[in-house]
Design a protein around this motif. Structure first.
Motif, PDB file in Angstrom:
ATOM      1  N   ALA A  18       0.811  -1.215   0.000  1.00 51.25           N
ATOM      2  CA  ALA A  18       0.000   0.000   0.000  1.00 51.25           C
ATOM      3  C   ALA A  18       0.846   1.268   0.000  1.00 51.25           C
ATOM      4  CB  ALA A  18      -0.925  -0.012   1.218  1.00 51.25           C
ATOM      5  N   LYS A  19       1.993   1.223   0.655  1.00 44.78           N
ATOM      6  CA  LYS A  19       2.854   2.408   0.698  1.00 44.78           C
ATOM      7  C   LYS A  19       3.283   2.818  -0.714  1.00 44.78           C
ATOM      8  CE  LYS A  19       7.189   4.130   2.760  1.00 44.78           C
ATOM      9  NZ  LYS A  19       7.874   4.446   1.481  1.00 44.78           N
ATOM     10  N   THR A  51       1.836   1.975  -3.547  1.00 44.87           N
ATOM     11  CA  THR A  51       0.664   2.374  -4.335  1.00 44.87           C
ATOM     12  C   THR A  51       0.276   3.807  -4.039  1.00 44.87           C
ATOM     13  OG1 THR A  51      -0.144   0.088  -4.400  1.00 44.87           O
ATOM     14  CG2 THR A  51      -1.749   1.827  -4.853  1.00 44.87           C
ATOM     15  N   GLN A  52       0.270   4.187  -2.759  1.00 44.86           N
ATOM     16  CA  GLN A  52      -0.074   5.557  -2.389  1.00 44.86           C
ATOM     17  C   GLN A  52       0.929   6.550  -2.986  1.00 44.86           C
ATOM     18  OE1 GLN A  52      -2.922   6.685  -0.235  1.00 44.86           O
ATOM     19  NE2 GLN A  52      -2.258   8.344  -1.583  1.00 44.86           N
ATOM     20  N   GLU A  53       2.199   6.185  -3.004  1.00 40.85           N
ATOM     21  CA  GLU A  53       3.215   7.069  -3.579  1.00 40.85           C
ATOM     22  C   GLU A  53       2.957   7.318  -5.064  1.00 40.85           C
ATOM     23  OE1 GLU A  53       7.356   6.306  -2.811  1.00 40.85           O
ATOM     24  OE2 GLU A  53       6.926   5.490  -0.817  1.00 40.85           O
ATOM     25  N   ASP A  66      -0.116   9.593  -5.466  1.00 45.53           N
ATOM     26  CA  ASP A  66       0.252  10.982  -5.157  1.00 45.53           C
ATOM     27  C   ASP A  66       1.051  11.608  -6.290  1.00 45.53           C
ATOM     28  OD1 ASP A  66      -1.007  10.705  -2.721  1.00 45.53           O
ATOM     29  OD2 ASP A  66       0.841  10.363  -1.587  1.00 45.53           O
ATOM     30  N   GLU A  68      -8.219   5.757  -5.287  1.00 50.18           N
ATOM     31  CA  GLU A  68      -8.363   5.500  -3.849  1.00 50.18           C
ATOM     32  C   GLU A  68      -8.726   4.045  -3.585  1.00 50.18           C
ATOM     33  OE1 GLU A  68      -7.549   7.206  -1.234  1.00 50.18           O
ATOM     34  OE2 GLU A  68      -6.810   8.794  -2.542  1.00 50.18           O
ATOM     35  N   VAL A 109      -5.601   1.952  -3.707  1.00 49.46           N
ATOM     36  CA  VAL A 109      -4.906   2.054  -2.424  1.00 49.46           C
ATOM     37  C   VAL A 109      -5.580   1.154  -1.391  1.00 49.46           C
ATOM     38  CG1 VAL A 109      -4.259   3.581  -0.521  1.00 49.46           C
ATOM     39  CG2 VAL A 109      -4.052   4.379  -2.890  1.00 49.46           C
ATOM     40  N   GLN A 142      -4.083  -1.994   0.731  1.00 48.68           N
ATOM     41  CA  GLN A 142      -4.136  -2.056   2.194  1.00 48.68           C
ATOM     42  C   GLN A 142      -4.752  -3.370   2.664  1.00 48.68           C
ATOM     43  OE1 GLN A 142      -6.411   1.496   2.935  1.00 48.68           O
ATOM     44  NE2 GLN A 142      -4.592   2.797   3.158  1.00 48.68           N
TER      45      GLN A 142
END
Length: 331
Positions: free
Chosen positions: A103-104, A106-108, A111, A311, A314, A318
């Motif tokens: 998830a880290k 993917t979020q990067e 963003d 979202e 993400v 998670q």
């Protein structure tokens, strides 16, 4: 003007994706170039598919100014770096699922895409199928009543397939096939985060998950009961249970052509044929719908697909992280 594609990776899934692009009008879609890890593989792929440009490194394709959007079909651990570099070079991206291995990461990427104002989509082709569209309509119309439970079973004997069995390749059934079950439940429940996840399973000798059962507990008394295994073949279907009836997408539910509805209604689709060349995977003609969705989004100036929002990518990452943690996968 045609959507100008670059293909990153020359494996089996890229083969099927390219066959689908080439089954569509050249006025709408053109393949500019393909890149592989070595020149020999790239040239062979280009020859097979009549692609004029090929590169023996990913970097060369990334720097091609004629490429508008890139399909990323490389191995899971390569996704993060490849997508990051593509976004940094101003390319729109359609990345094979899972978008990354956690998830880290993917979020990067989400963003970064938003900062760069570029289109990014996880290639969850299931979401683009007419069967899925019809199912969403049935749920939204209330024809099933209040949805109370989702049941999904996905079993395929893939325990000896390297991309699944090896930790170094980002393996495990949760990432490879479980993500299809998770995305189905997430779609039905509107992309909401479950309030609880309970999971158990078994690991192989390399420490990756090979059989998993998980329950997603949502608010309002809703549940998703999901199981995925790489150890045996079994009917793999997805069922939505409502207070007025149930709906079922038959095996293979992730690329299903048959949707069973209440009152013995059956909704069937015929998949596009693509270019006519052989596909490597079942129902790959359905990748055509995903190709068309990307073009539709780009023409509208969208930075994400309403069918597979960032979202939710993400959220899926998670959920996979948590399931693998509970099963005992070292991450």
């Amino acid at each position: 003007m045609a959507t100008r594609w670059g293909i990153l990776g020359a494996g089996k899934i890229s083969n099927d994706f390219v066959c689908c692009i080439q089954g569509l009008s050249r006025q709408d879609h053109q393949i500019i170039a393909v890149a592989a890890r070595n020149a020999e593989k790239a040239e062979k792929f280009a020859d097979e598919h009549n692609i004029s440009k090929w590169y023996g490194s990913y970097e060369e394709l990334m720097c091609n100014p004629d490429v508008e959007v890139v399909y990323v079909g490389v191995t899971n651990p390569q996704h993060f770096s490849a997508v990051q570099q593509l976004l940094d070079r101003g390319k729109h991206v359609l990345c094979e699922k899972p978008m990354t291995i956690n998830a880290k990461q993917t979020q990067e990427l989400v963003d970064l895409a938003r900062t760069k104002k570029l289109f990014l989509m996880e290639a969850m082709w299931s979401r683009c199928f007419p069967t899925y569209e019809r199912l969403r309509e049935e749920i939204d119309s209330g024809n099933l009543g209040e949805v109370v439970q989702v049941n999904v079973n996905f079993c395929r004997k893939i325990e000896n397939v390297l991309r699944v069995s090896k930790m170094e390749l980002g393996g495990g059934v949760t990432r490879d096939i479980g993500i299809y079950a998770l995305q189905f439940a997430s779609m039905v429940f509107g992309g909401r985060k479950p309030k609880q996840i309970v999971a158990g399973g078994h690991l192989n000798d390399d420490g990756v998950d090979m059989a998993v059962s998980t329950t997603l507990v949502y608010d309002n008394g809703q549940l998703a009961c999901l199981s995925f295994s790489g150890k045996a073949n079994a009917q793999s279907e997805a069922i939505v249970i409502g207070t007025k009836g149930e709906a079922k997408i038959s095996d293979p539910f992730w690329s299903g052509t048959t949707l069973h509805l209440p009152h013995e209604q059956v909704f069937n689709i015929k998949l596009p044929d693509g270019s006519g060349k052989p596909f490597c995977y079942v129902n790959s003609g359905g990748l055509t719908y995903e190709v068309q969705e990307v073009r539709k989004c780009l023409k509208k100036g969208l930075l994400e697909s309403p069918l597979m929002k960032l979202e939710e990518s993400v959220l899926l990452a998670q959920m996979m992280d948590e399931i693998m943690r509970q099963v005992g996968v070292r991450q």
